[in-house]
Design a protein around this motif. Structure first.
Motif, PDB file in Angstrom:
ATOM      1  N   ASN A 151       3.397  13.461   1.951  1.00 30.26           N
ATOM      2  CA  ASN A 151       1.859  13.199   0.867  1.00 30.26           C
ATOM      3  C   ASN A 151       1.706  11.531   1.256  1.00 30.26           C
ATOM      4  N   LEU A 152       0.370  11.485   2.164  1.00 27.76           N
ATOM      5  CA  LEU A 152      -0.339  10.310   2.217  1.00 27.76           C
ATOM      6  C   LEU A 152      -1.533  10.254   1.795  1.00 27.76           C
ATOM      7  N   HIS A 153      -2.032   8.606   2.409  1.00 30.04           N
ATOM      8  CA  HIS A 153      -3.633   7.984   2.198  1.00 30.04           C
ATOM      9  C   HIS A 153      -4.179   8.789   3.747  1.00 30.04           C
ATOM     10  N   TYR A 154      -4.521   9.274   3.218  1.00 28.42           N
ATOM     11  CA  TYR A 154      -5.762   9.757   4.252  1.00 28.42           C
ATOM     12  C   TYR A 154      -7.228   9.924   3.813  1.00 28.42           C
ATOM     13  N   TYR A 155      -8.749   9.186   3.924  1.00 30.50           N
ATOM     14  CA  TYR A 155      -9.687   9.669   3.589  1.00 30.50           C
ATOM     15  C   TYR A 155     -11.034   8.922   4.292  1.00 30.50           C
ATOM     16  N   LEU A 156     -11.733   9.932   4.442  1.00 30.37           N
ATOM     17  CA  LEU A 156     -13.305   9.177   5.182  1.00 30.37           C
ATOM     18  C   LEU A 156     -13.860   7.917   5.424  1.00 30.37           C
ATOM     19  N   PHE A 157     -13.127   6.822   3.976  1.00 33.40           N
ATOM     20  CA  PHE A 157     -13.357   5.499   4.220  1.00 33.40           C
ATOM     21  C   PHE A 157     -11.489   4.445   4.796  1.00 33.40           C
ATOM     22  N   ALA A 197     -10.323  11.168  -4.625  1.00 37.32           N
ATOM     23  CA  ALA A 197     -11.783  10.291  -5.315  1.00 37.32           C
ATOM     24  C   ALA A 197     -10.982   8.854  -5.907  1.00 37.32           C
ATOM     25  N   ASP A 198      -9.870   8.654  -6.461  1.00 38.77           N
ATOM     26  CA  ASP A 198      -9.726   7.022  -6.416  1.00 38.77           C
ATOM     27  C   ASP A 198      -9.800   5.753  -5.263  1.00 38.77           C
ATOM     28  N   LYS A 199      -8.286   6.250  -4.818  1.00 40.13           N
ATOM     29  CA  LYS A 199      -8.123   5.191  -4.246  1.00 40.13           C
ATOM     30  C   LYS A 199      -8.684   5.612  -2.362  1.00 40.13           C
ATOM     31  N   GLY A 200      -9.173   6.940  -2.395  1.00 43.75           N
ATOM     32  CA  GLY A 200     -10.243   7.283  -1.615  1.00 43.75           C
ATOM     33  C   GLY A 200     -11.883   6.502  -1.757  1.00 43.75           C
ATOM     34  N   GLY A 201     -11.993   5.375  -2.432  1.00 42.01           N
ATOM     35  CA  GLY A 201     -13.287   4.328  -2.993  1.00 42.01           C
ATOM     36  C   GLY A 201     -13.630   4.934  -4.123  1.00 42.01           C
TER      37      GLY A 201
END
Length: 378
Positions: free
Chosen positions: A167-173, A197-201
């Motif tokens: 489980n990790l952070h990875y997004y468009l931004f 949705a949230d941590k992604g921006g």
């Protein structure tokens, strides 16, 4: 709702997973949210020991009947990293008792964020060994980990061979963890994206400029498409607080096709705006400036500046910037005003940025504002 193979676990998970951290306002609301998720085709429910009453509420929902057989649902809980195997065994049994389950489909060691935590769980009679013993006993079926740590730490943990998913952070931004996504494919690990949705921006409430740049999609929709068009990504967490918040994923659960020309045009507009707004002060996120003698997390500070200036994402920037010095190993590093102008980072920056000036500028834009006292004048 579409389903994807979750790496070597061979589970077929819905491409959206219900994270239950936020549906805690009442047992009734939690149960209603879980029922709605299952009706929409979500078959993966995630909780954690640290999520307040989440395990209890999920357990009561499952025991009360939610219109879906247990064998058609996949339940994940998460437990903190510990070097004490007895504690891990006790935690596993407590989670199973709260959930009213005989087994967990997946267990994630929750928050391997530092080298010390990774080393600790691997000690003899440590948490990892205890979790593996629980697997042999049938109490858990698959083992993974969640992380808010550095890319280097994530890669190291993945390469231990102990885990089937991450489980990790990875997004468009935030694409810093691209190498971890690639390694997951090589190692056949499932990839579970944390809070896009949230941590992604904070994309449920986008600023006007960002909304305009993403038309005809929404910023949230474009982020979902960026992630789900990538077959290496297994499932995305949706942390709904109530059934209504699940409606936002409705149009995207069946969209796994490659990005369309229109969507590529949206991404190109974002890139162009980023270049025009930031000019020569743009931080390209190479991380060469680290380590900082003052423990300032320079790339993340400047990423928030990038987003605030390029896309008017000041609110998101302020939200994340406030976490520096307040969230421990979950969001490490100090704020930009801690810079002493030592100049240690300057020769390492390939873009020759005036990093001390940009850190001060970021702090001025995003620093926490103290509320005005009633007796203070305007």
């Amino acid at each position: 709702m579409q389903y994807r193979r979750f790496g070597s676990t061979e589970l077929r998970l819905s491409v959206f997973s219900l994270g239950t951290m936020r549906c805690l306002s009442s047992e009734e609301m939690a149960i209603a949210t879980i029922r709605k998720a299952l009706e929409m085709g979500i078959n993966h429910l995630e909780t954690a020991r640290g999520y307040g009453n989440s395990e209890q509420y999920l357990g009561r929902a499952l025991q009360g009947g939610v219109g879906c057989p247990r064998e058609q649902m996949h339940i994940t809980s998460k437990l903190p990293p510990t070097a004490d195997g007895r504690q891990m065994r006790r935690w596993i049994d407590e989670s199973l008792a709260r959930l009213g389950l005989e087994y967990l489909d997946t267990l994630a060691i929750h928050g391997i964020n530092t080298p010390e935590q990774l080393a600790g769980i691997q000690e003899e009679n440590g948490g990892l060994e205890a979790a593996q013993q629980a697997q042999k006993l049938g109490k858990i079926r698959h083992l993974g980990f969640s992380t808010h740590g550095s890319l280097e730490l994530i890669l190291e943990a993945m390469q231990t061979g102990a885990f089937e998913f991450v489980n990790l952070h990875y997004y468009l931004f935030f694409q810093r963890h691209q190498r971890a996504i690639a390694l997951a494919k090589t190692l056949d690990m499932g990839v579970f994206i944390i809070s896009p949705a949230d941590k992604g921006g904070q994309l449920h409430q986008p600023p006007e400029r960002l909304r305009r740049l993403c038309e005809p999609l929404s910023p949230l929709g474009l982020n979902y498409r960026f992630l789900l068009s990538d077959p290496r990504v297994s499932t995305l967490s949706v942390g709904a607080a109530n059934p209504g918040e699940l409606e936002a994923i409705g149009p995207w659960g069946d969209r796994l096709d490659p990005l369309t020309p229109q969507e590529h045009d949206c991404l190109a507009r974002l890139d162009q705006e980023w270049t025009e707004q930031l000019g020569p002060d743009a931080c390209h996120q190479c991380y060469d400036c680290l380590p900082c003698p003052e423990n300032i997390q320079i790339p993340e500070v400047l990423r928030l500046r990038n987003l605030a200036i390029a896309y008017e994402m000041e609110s998101f920037g302020q939200y994340r910037y406030r976490m520096f010095e307040n969230a421990g190993h979950w969001f490490p590093g100090r704020r930009g005003n801690r810079c002493t102008d030592c100049g240690d980072c300057l020769p390492r920056c390939p873009k020759q940025l005036d990093i001390p000036r940009l850190l001060r500028d970021t702090h001025g834009r995003l620093r926490p504002r103290e509320g005005r006292r009633l007796w203070q004048e305007d």
